[in-house]
Write a protein that holds these residues in place. Structure first.
Motif, PDB file in Angstrom:
ATOM      1  N   ARG A 194       0.828  -1.234   0.051  1.00 16.64           N
ATOM      2  CA  ARG A 194      -0.171   0.063   0.044  1.00 16.64           C
ATOM      3  C   ARG A 194       0.859   1.420   0.005  1.00 16.64           C
ATOM      4  O   ARG A 194       0.762   2.331  -0.769  1.00 16.64           O
ATOM      5  N   HIS A 195       1.777   1.263   0.820  1.00 15.25           N
ATOM      6  CA  HIS A 195       2.668   2.390   0.935  1.00 15.25           C
ATOM      7  C   HIS A 195       3.728   2.531  -0.497  1.00 15.25           C
ATOM      8  O   HIS A 195       3.770   3.825  -0.970  1.00 15.25           O
ATOM      9  N   GLY A 196       3.790   1.393  -1.187  1.00 13.21           N
ATOM     10  CA  GLY A 196       4.507   1.547  -2.366  1.00 13.21           C
ATOM     11  C   GLY A 196       3.750   2.165  -3.339  1.00 13.21           C
ATOM     12  O   GLY A 196       4.263   2.961  -4.137  1.00 13.21           O
ATOM     13  N   HIS A 197       2.566   1.785  -3.631  1.00 14.30           N
ATOM     14  CA  HIS A 197       1.551   2.393  -4.498  1.00 14.30           C
ATOM     15  C   HIS A 197       1.493   3.974  -4.340  1.00 14.30           C
ATOM     16  O   HIS A 197       1.491   4.826  -5.085  1.00 14.30           O
ATOM     17  N   ARG A 198       1.155   4.237  -2.934  1.00 13.47           N
ATOM     18  CA  ARG A 198       1.098   5.769  -2.873  1.00 13.47           C
ATOM     19  C   ARG A 198       2.380   6.635  -3.060  1.00 13.47           C
ATOM     20  O   ARG A 198       2.267   7.420  -3.497  1.00 13.47           O
ATOM     21  N   CYS A 199       3.552   5.884  -2.489  1.00 13.88           N
ATOM     22  CA  CYS A 199       4.750   6.537  -2.961  1.00 13.88           C
ATOM     23  C   CYS A 199       4.924   6.696  -4.358  1.00 13.88           C
ATOM     24  O   CYS A 199       5.129   7.992  -4.832  1.00 13.88           O
ATOM     25  N   LEU A 200       4.638   6.086  -5.242  1.00 11.06           N
ATOM     26  CA  LEU A 200       4.893   5.814  -6.813  1.00 11.06           C
ATOM     27  C   LEU A 200       3.885   6.836  -7.338  1.00 11.06           C
ATOM     28  O   LEU A 200       4.076   7.779  -8.173  1.00 11.06           O
ATOM     29  N   SER A 201       2.757   7.143  -6.706  1.00 13.11           N
ATOM     30  CA  SER A 201       1.745   7.997  -7.406  1.00 13.11           C
ATOM     31  C   SER A 201       2.023   9.480  -6.969  1.00 13.11           C
ATOM     32  O   SER A 201       1.527  10.306  -7.493  1.00 13.11           O
ATOM     33  N   ALA A 202       2.911   9.790  -5.861  1.00 14.40           N
ATOM     34  CA  ALA A 202       3.124  10.978  -5.340  1.00 14.40           C
ATOM     35  C   ALA A 202       4.621  11.435  -5.710  1.00 14.40           C
ATOM     36  O   ALA A 202       4.997  12.590  -5.454  1.00 14.40           O
ATOM     37  N   LEU A 203       5.429  10.304  -6.343  1.00  8.79           N
ATOM     38  CA  LEU A 203       6.760  11.013  -6.639  1.00  8.79           C
ATOM     39  C   LEU A 203       6.815  11.886  -7.706  1.00  8.79           C
ATOM     40  O   LEU A 203       6.244  11.950  -8.652  1.00  8.79           O
ATOM     41  N   ARG A 204       7.775  13.062  -7.515  1.00 12.17           N
ATOM     42  CA  ARG A 204       8.096  13.796  -8.400  1.00 12.17           C
ATOM     43  C   ARG A 204       8.825  13.269  -9.583  1.00 12.17           C
ATOM     44  O   ARG A 204       9.641  12.390  -9.505  1.00 12.17           O
TER      45      ARG A 204
END
Length: 425
Positions: free
Chosen positions: A335-345
């Motif tokens: 879950r955190h991995g998907h959230r990170c990738l969606s927000a990465l600059r």
């Protein structure tokens, strides 16, 4: 007291044909490249700079102005807080100043090699800002590639250049403190590149020098960065007790009480260390507190460029992904991995490769072999081949995949994909 007009900025805008709105738009685009979202400046912002009402913009705005103009911020007529602006000069003096700046820029390399006391040159904050502008390029390169020996060497060379500058002329105590802080920042970036590349003995040598320089500077932000990096180094070495001790030093600095964003980063890295230590309760508590602190941080606070360049919600989720992966809580890690990738600059290529690889591991550990391979195949070839940590994690991914699904079509797909890397480099 009446504000003093910024004649240098007005002159630059006239020379290059910029209206207030045009400069605001260019700065907003540069801010977008620096932090992943556009700035909010308009013509009124530029007019406030020109009128002298705003004499020292926020850090990210200063960096953006330097990127747009190609000049150090002080050469654009901006004055650091606590300093008195010089009186308006006559046109002849302005021309002389311009020639002087050109001359100083041309002899910088020679002056750096001068023996102590052999030069009458006066070192100023403009010299510091020129070094910091080059430092921004190193940080950008690190976010694109990470862990490369070339990045480490460039950062170390900048640290040496800052120290040589100390001996190239006279300077105020404030300027010397800023040079030591800059040298410490450059050396800590060399340390980080060595950590990221798995060159831990070299990283320790950079660490010791960076810590000494930071003490001489008295700069809380750079002290935090160095001790926080030290904690991360020990985490990667599998020494969580030492990692916690180092991170605690960073978290004990008063800057974490003054700025919630520093507190958030310290807590998030503590959570990652707790993951390595198999302390599930500690990790969950640390990440909850890191999230709460981030929510209290104001966007317009004065912060160093290295912090603005990387720490945001995506980085917090990246650290949580690492922790929960280590703890074996694979659904939470995913879950955190998907959230990170969606927000990465967009410019965070190195972080995207690391996060994508960890996400694939989390999916594979849940038996989702096809999804995991599909995700792992999204890692770009340069990172997969040249970034030591990404390359190692992908090797471990392949070994686990073959153990879970030997001889399967999924294994065949992954084998063919990795074989293509050798022909692509």
């Amino acid at each position: 007291m009446k504000a003093m007009r910024n004649l240098a900025l007005e002159a630059w805008m006239r020379e290059h044909g910029y209206s207030a709105n045009a400069l605001a738009e260019a700065v907003n685009q540069a801010v977008d490249r620096l932090r992943g979202r556009p700035g909010s400046h308009d013509g009124a912002s530029v007019r406030a700079w020109k009128s002298g009402r705003i004499r020292w913009p926020h850090a990210v705005t200063r960096l953006a102005l330097e990127e747009v103009t190609g000049l150090p911020i002080t050469d654009l007529g901006f004055v650091p807080r606590g300093r008195v602006a010089p009186a308006p000069a006559a046109s002849e003096q302005e021309e002389s100043d311009m020639k002087r700046r050109t001359l100083v820029g041309g002899i910088a390399a020679v002056a750096a090699a001068a023996a102590p006391g052999s030069s009458t040159r006066r070192i100023g904050m403009g010299d510091v800002h020129r070094l910091q502008h080059r430092f921004a390029e190193i940080i950008a390169s690190d976010h694109r590639h990470g862990g490369q020996l070339g990045i480490e060497q460039k950062a170390a060379a900048l640290a040496d250049e800052a120290l040589n500058l100390q001996n190239s002329g006279s300077a105020s105590q404030r300027v010397r403190a800023n040079l030591y802080a800059s040298a410490a920042a450059f050396r800590s970036s060399a340390m980080w590149a060595a950590i990221d590349g798995g060159r831990y003995d070299i990283a320790k040598a950079h660490m010791r020098e960076a810590q000494a320089l930071a003490e001489m500077s008295g700069d809380q932000a750079i002290k935090f960065r160095i001790w926080s990096h030290t904690g991360t180094m020990y985490r990667h070495l599998g020494r969580p007790a030492d990692a916690l001790a180092a991170n605690d030093v960073a978290r004990s600095l008063h800057i974490t009480r003054r700025d919630p964003l520093f507190a958030s980063l310290g807590l998030a890295r503590q959570g990652a260390i707790y993951g390595t230590a198999q302390n599930r309760t500690g990790a969950r508590r640390a990440f909850d507190q890191a999230q709460e602190s981030m929510g209290r941080a104001t966007a317009d606070a004065e912060r160093p460029m290295w912090l603005l360049a990387f720490y945001d919600q995506a980085e917090l989720d990246s650290l949580a992904l690492s922790a929960y992966l280590a703890l074996g809580d694979y659904p939470t890690a995913e879950r955190h991995g998907h959230r990170c990738l969606s927000a990465l600059r967009p410019h965070m290529a190195r972080s995207r490769a690391i996060t994508t690889t960890r996400l694939a591991h989390a999916q594979l550990a849940q038996g989702e072999t096809e999804a995991a391979v599909s995700v792992a195949m999204k890692v770009q070839v340069p990172a997969a081949v040249h970034h030591p940590r990404v390359s190692r994690m992908l090797g471990e991914f392949g070994a686990t995949l073959r153990a879970i699904a030997p001889g399967s079509p999924t294994v065949q797909t992954w084998t063919e994909h990795t074989a293509a890397w050798r022909t692509a480099t």
